[in-house]
Scaffold this active site. Structure first.
Site: not given
Length: 252
Positions: A65, A159, A163, A191
C-alpha cells in the site's frame, strides 16, 4: 447478515488483525478485496476465506500500500469485478524495528521516516483511490487503525506520533468526505499480534495490569469493532476514535 453483498477492501489482510477483520466480514455476508505485502500471508488468509465464501466473491492481490500504482491496480481490479467498493479498512501499520520500545534519544532518522511512512502513506493512498468510487455511488464506510498511544506514551515517540497522524487524518477525511462517507478510527490497546513477540514478559504483564479487563486484546476484538463501524448500525457515527483497549484511554 450485517454486511450482505457489501464489498469490503481490507489492507494488511495477511496479518492477524487484517485476517480477523476479513474473516469476520465474510461471516456477515461481505464480498472481500484483500491485499498484503506478503504473498504467503495473503494466500493463507485467502484459503481461510474460501471456507466461508465462493471464489467469485473474493479478490486477493499482493501489493504494497506504500506504492500508489500497486494500490491503484488492486482498486481498479476490485471495481472492475464488483462495480463498487462499500467499505475500506486501512490496517497496515506498525514498527519495522525488531526493538519496538525505544526512547526518543534512541530513535534515529531512518526509523522515524519508516514508521511515518508505514503508518500514514498507505492510508492516504487507499483513501484517495477509494473515495471517488464511494462518492460516485453515494455510500461508503472507511475505518482506520490508530492506537491508544496516539496522545503520547514513553518509548513510542515515533509510533505514537504516526498514529496521532492517523487519528487526525481520520477527522479531516470525515469532514472532507461528508455527508456521503463515514470515516472512523479504531484505537487498539495491546493486541496479541507479532508485536507481542518483540516485548519482554515484564512489559506485557505491566500492560495487562493496566487494563480493567485484565487481559491483552485479541484480533477478534478489533474485528468486531470494525464490523460495527462498517455496518449500517453506525450510520450516525463519523470522525470518531473508538478505543478497543480493555478500558485504557489515551492520556498523558
Amino acid at each position: 447478515m450485517r454486511l450482505k453483498d457489501k464489498v469490503a477492501f481490507v489492507t494488511g489482510a495477511g496479518g492477524p488483525m487484517g485476517e480477523a477483520i476479513a474473516l469476520r466480514f465474510a461471516e456477515e455476508g461481505a464480498k472481500l478485496v484483500i491485499t498484503d505485502i506478503s504473498e504467503n500471508r495473503l494466500n493463507r488468509t485467502r484459503e481461510k476465506l474460501l471456507e466461508l465464501l465462493d471464489a467469485d466473491r473474493l479478490v486477493a492481490i499482493r501489493a504494497s500500500v506504500l506504492d500508489f500504482d500497486e494500490v491503484k491496480e488492486v482498486v481498479e481490479e476490485a471495481n472492475k469485478k464488483f462495480d463498487k467498493i462499500d467499505i475500506l479498512v486501512n490496517v497496515v501499520g506498525g514498527i519495522r524495528d525488531t526493538t519496538m520500545i525505544k526512547s526518543l534519544f534512541e530513535i534515529d532518522g531512518e526509523r522515524w521516516d519508516q514508521t511515518m511512512e508505514l503508518n500514514l502513506k498507505g492510508t492516504l493512498h487507499c483513501t484517495k483511490l477509494v473515495a471517488p468510487i464511494m462518492l460516485q455511488q453515494g455510500y461508503g464506510k472507511m475505518i482506520n487503525i490508530s492506537t491508544i498511544h496516539f496522545e503520547g506514551e514513553k518509548g513510542y515517540a515515533d509510533y505514537g506520533a504516526a498514529k496521532a497522524g492517523v487519528a487526525s487524518f481520520t477527522k479531516t477525511a470525515a469532514k472532507e468526505l461528508s455527508p456521503t462517507i463515514n470515516v472512523n478510527c479504531i484505537a487498539p490497546g495491546l493486541i496479541q499480534t507479532s508485536i507481542v513477540d518483540r516485548m519482554d514478559s515484564d512489559t506485557l504483564e505491566e500492560y495487562r495490569r493496566k487494563t480493567l479487563l485484565g487481559r491483552l486484546g485479541d484480533p477478534k476484538d478489533i474485528a468486531n469493532a470494525a464490523l460495527f463501524l462498517a455496518s449500517d448500525e453506525s450510520a450516525y457515527i463519523t470522525g470518531h476514535i473508538m478505543p478497543v483497549s480493555g478500558g485504557i484511554w489515551p492520556h498523558l
